[in-house]
Design an enzyme around this catalytic site. Structure first.
Site, PDB file in Angstrom:
ATOM      1  N   LYS C  95       0.849  -1.241  -0.511  1.00  0.00           N
ATOM      2  CA  LYS C  95       0.094  -0.355   0.056  1.00  0.00           C
ATOM      3  C   LYS C  95       1.166   1.158  -0.164  1.00  0.00           C
ATOM      4  O   LYS C  95       2.234   1.645   1.237  1.00  0.00           O
ATOM      5  CB  LYS C  95      -1.232   0.069   1.236  1.00  0.00           C
ATOM      6  N   GLY C 156      -7.585  10.115  10.077  1.00  0.00           N
ATOM      7  CA  GLY C 156      -7.558  10.276  11.334  1.00  0.00           C
ATOM      8  C   GLY C 156      -8.508  11.386  11.330  1.00  0.00           C
ATOM      9  O   GLY C 156      -8.964  11.209  12.557  1.00  0.00           O
ATOM     10  N   ALA C 182      -9.283   5.981   4.262  1.00  0.00           N
ATOM     11  CA  ALA C 182      -9.007   7.474   5.246  1.00  0.00           C
ATOM     12  C   ALA C 182     -10.153   7.922   5.192  1.00  0.00           C
ATOM     13  O   ALA C 182     -11.457   8.295   5.293  1.00  0.00           O
ATOM     14  CB  ALA C 182      -7.963   7.975   5.003  1.00  0.00           C
ATOM     15  N   GLY C 183     -10.657   8.347   6.422  1.00  0.00           N
ATOM     16  CA  GLY C 183     -11.672   9.397   7.423  1.00  0.00           C
ATOM     17  C   GLY C 183     -13.598   8.362   7.599  1.00  0.00           C
ATOM     18  O   GLY C 183     -13.679   9.381   7.434  1.00  0.00           O
ATOM     19  N   ASN C 204      -8.995   1.209  10.222  1.00  0.00           N
ATOM     20  CA  ASN C 204      -8.232   1.035  10.741  1.00  0.00           C
ATOM     21  C   ASN C 204      -8.536   2.534  12.365  1.00  0.00           C
ATOM     22  O   ASN C 204      -9.224   2.263  13.152  1.00  0.00           O
ATOM     23  CB  ASN C 204      -7.028   2.016  10.967  1.00  0.00           C
ATOM     24  N   THR C 205      -8.734   3.251  12.419  1.00  0.00           N
ATOM     25  CA  THR C 205      -8.539   4.320  13.435  1.00  0.00           C
ATOM     26  C   THR C 205     -10.151   4.043  14.611  1.00  0.00           C
ATOM     27  O   THR C 205     -10.321   3.616  15.001  1.00  0.00           O
ATOM     28  CB  THR C 205      -8.635   5.628  13.239  1.00  0.00           C
TER      29      THR C 205
END
Lengths: 370, 66, 255
Positions: C95, C156, C182-183, C204-205
């Site tokens: 990635k 994030g 992301a986001g 993830n986050t």
């Protein structure tokens, strides 16, 4: 390589669409091939008005209130193909003529003088008379005076298209005539054009060569128009994915009486043609839609704003016909005989702006690669 | 003899292999990869490479990340 | 089934392994998420505190590792990290992240395109993390990227699909899978991305920092599945009342 499903399979898909499918397709934000099938199907017969309204709204949003104007310039009516529907067909006893480069240039300048900035160069298939050298030379002579120079000629190899692109040709149109293999075989009797697959792969070669614009189409009157349109929709979607740098247009040549006295094999009425245009506009909001002088003024004026983005005007379909209006040997009889000024006036009267250029062939650098 | 390992100066015995150093540091040789004097090594090479005076070694492994 | 570079995945939810409170929580959450593909980063071993080894916790038979180049600020660093990842036995997938701005961690399009070309030449399966830029996605596809990973919002931020409109264009044009990355801060964001036709999402986050990461992972699994099913079923469109009027001149001209 683009592979088209069986024509009969596509007809079946259209036939299986329901009124609910059509209603849903009409409201969909992004239409898939099933939606296009639904809008083309008999199940959508009652939806012509709302389809027109949506098509008009989408066209206005995407293209604004402008109509592009162009004229065809017939360079030669020589042709080695025998096609049942075409006035230029090799067997037809018409007066054959190929313009010299000087004559072709003179015709182009005459069109420029009448206000055309986009000329579509048209030939039959006679590479010994009008080959790549001829076209490249003509393009070089015209490129700094015209905004767009497009071609509707015999299919070429990619390398030949690259040569023409570098010489200043901005776009290529090549119509499949019919996506139905059987019909294709029946109407293309002799000559290189009998190769269905080579022709089907031609738009991709044009796009690969770097042309700004590639035009698709089929003849209305050879096979079932609904299935033809669905086939074209698949072809267009495939081309779009693969050649995202290319703009695409679709033309709608409806068979009209020509010297060969070919009677259309199927009837395509004005309502059918209108539906086809609306459905394609909903299916592909970005595609340019071309309405030529094959159609009558009443239809062309009525369709303004409802989907088409480009009109030809003042067309003559015989080589040399602009300089010598009595020239014979035309490809098809024109339905709209108005001059460019008359057409532009009609466009303005409907609240649209006739634009004659949106690019300049001169910007295209000689050395520019695809 | 001194080498630089992960940016820190470190004293190692002569004739130490990369695998030897990884073990000495209490790490699992199966999960650590080494970059030796700027060259990424295949793991099979670790046990055949002897560290020289002044060698620059980076020991790297997978950590959590998105 | 999702296929990327010839490998098929049953789950369209990709997991991340960062920011968890412990390797045990991470493992439990990833198992609950159903994810098969998980991203991992590469770092120098901290010699003063070697700590836990992520490789020990996660079963490589169960999870397919997608090493990222997190931390790379230019193409050169990213290529170096990718080579290290391959040498670590991480396979040849990567990635690709090139993030020169430490504040936003937004990806650099120029460096990403450059590194993609180099890595593809070296035989890597490259999944570049990009801003939601449709033309960049197409250029990367031409450069040989196996998928594109456009962001929904800066990493994030948990802001969801701020880039929805652009994502829609990318999805409609791409010939390679589109993984929204992301986001994504809530299962509803993931569901929306899938409803739009994204091929997968990477989370993830939002899982790692949830009050209960294991339950949140399960929630994301359901959301991704629901969104995908909705996409495949075909959503009804929102009505555009403004267009419901008849053409100005009507269609009386037709014969």
């Amino acid at each position: 390589m683009f592979v088209l499903p069986e024509f009969s399979e596509l007809s079946g898909l259209i036939a299986s669409r329901t009124a609910a499918d059509a209603e849903r397709a009409l409201q969909a934000e992004k239409l898939g091939i099933h939606d296009l099938a639904a809008l083309l199907s008999p199940a959508a017969d009652h939806l012509l008005e709302p389809m027109a309204a949506r098509a008009a709204a989408i066209t206005r949003r995407r293209f604004g209130r402008v109509i592009q104007i162009y004229a065809p310039l017939y360079l030669s009516n020589l042709c080695q193909n025998r096609c049942a529907y075409c006035g230029f067909s090799a067997g037809n006893r018409i007066k054959r003529r190929t313009l010299t480069l000087e004559e072709a240039e003179a015709e182009a300048m005459l069109l420029l003088g009448r206000g055309f900035n986009h000329v579509l160069l048209v030939t039959g298939e006679a590479p010994q008379a009008v080959g790549v050298d001829y076209l490249a030379t003509l393009a070089r002579r015209l490129r700094d005076r015209f905004a767009a120079l497009t071609i509707e000629i015999q299919p070429l190899a990619t390398a030949e298209y690259v040569r023409l692109f570098r010489a200043g040709i901005t776009g290529v149109a090549v119509y499949q005539e019919t996506y139905d293999r059987r019909t294709y075989r029946e109407v293309h009797l002799a000559g290189p054009k009998t190769d269905y697959d080579y022709r089907l792969a031609t738009p991709a070669r044009g796009a690969e060569a770097g042309f700004r614009e590639v035009g698709l189409g089929f003849l209305l009157g050879l096979a079932d128009w609904r299935t033809e349109a669905l086939s074209l929709g698949l072809h267009l979607a495939w081309l779009r994915k693969k050649f995202w740098r290319t703009g695409f247009t679709v033309s709608f040549p409806r068979l009209r009486p020509a010297t060969g006295e070919f009677a259309p094999r199927v009837q395509v009425g004005e309502r059918d043609l209108a539906r086809l245009i609306f459905a394609l506009r909903l299916y592909d909001p970005d595609v340019g839609l071309v309405l030529s002088t094959r159609e009558e003024p009443r239809f062309r004026d009525g369709m303004l704003g409802l989907g088409p983005t480009r009109y030809s005007a003042g067309s003559c379909t015989a080589p040399g016909g602009y300089s010598e209006p009595e020239s014979s040997g035309e490809q098809f009889a024109v339905g709209d005989h108005r001059t460019i000024d008359e057409v532009c006036r009609a466009i303005r009267e409907r609240g649209f702006d006739p634009v004659r250029k949106d690019w300049d062939a001169i910007f295209q650098e000689e050395g520019q690669t695809a | 003899m001194k080498i630089i390992c992960n940016g820190q100066e470190r004293e190692v015995a002569p004739a130490t292999t990369i695998t030897g150093l990884i073990r000495e540091l209490g790490l699992n040789p199966e999960t650590v990869v080494a970059e030796h004097n700027g060259r990424v090594l295949a793991r099979e090479e670790h046990e055949f490479i002897l560290l020289d005076e002044g060698a620059v070694l980076e020991l790297i492994r997978f950590v959590g990340g998105g | 089934m999702l296929t990327i570079a010839g490998k098929t995945f049953r789950s369209r939810l990709f997991g991340g392994t960062g920011k968890f409170s412990s390797p045990q929580v991470m493992k439990a959450a990833l198992l609950a998420s159903g994810a098969e593909m998980v991203t991992v980063a590469l770092r120098r071993v901290d010699l003063d505190d070697p700590g836990d080894d992520i490789m020990r916790v996660l079963d490589r038979e169960r999870f397919f590792f997608l090493p990222n180049t997190a931390g790379a600020r230019d193409a050169g660093e990213a290529v170096r990290l990718a080579r290290l990842a391959r040498a670590s036995g991480g396979g040849n997938w990567v990635k690709l992240e090139v993030t020169p701005d430490p504040r936003t961690l937004l990806p650099d399009p120029v460096g990403t395109l450059k590194a993609t070309g180099e890595l593809v030449k070296e035989g890597f399966v490259v999944l570049p993390y990009i801003n939601a830029d449709p033309i960049l996605a197409l250029r990367l596809q031409e450069a040989g990227a196996a998928a594109v990973m456009p962001l929904g919002a800066p990493i994030g931020t948990n802001k969801g699909l701020v880039t929805a409109f652009q994502l829609g264009i990318i999805i409609s044009q791409a010939q390679v899978p589109v993984v929204v990355d992301a986001g994504i801060g809530a299962p509803s964001h993931a569901a929306r991305a899938m409803e739009m036709g994204a091929d997968a999402v990477l989370v993830n986050t939002a899982i790692a920092v949830a009050g209960d990461p294991v339950r949140m992972a399960a929630a994301f699994a359901k959301a991704v599945q629901a969104g995908r099913e909705a996409f495949e079923a075909g959503l009804g469109a929102e009505r555009e009342e403004a267009e419901a009027s008849s053409p100005v001149g009507g269609l009386d001209f037709l014969r």
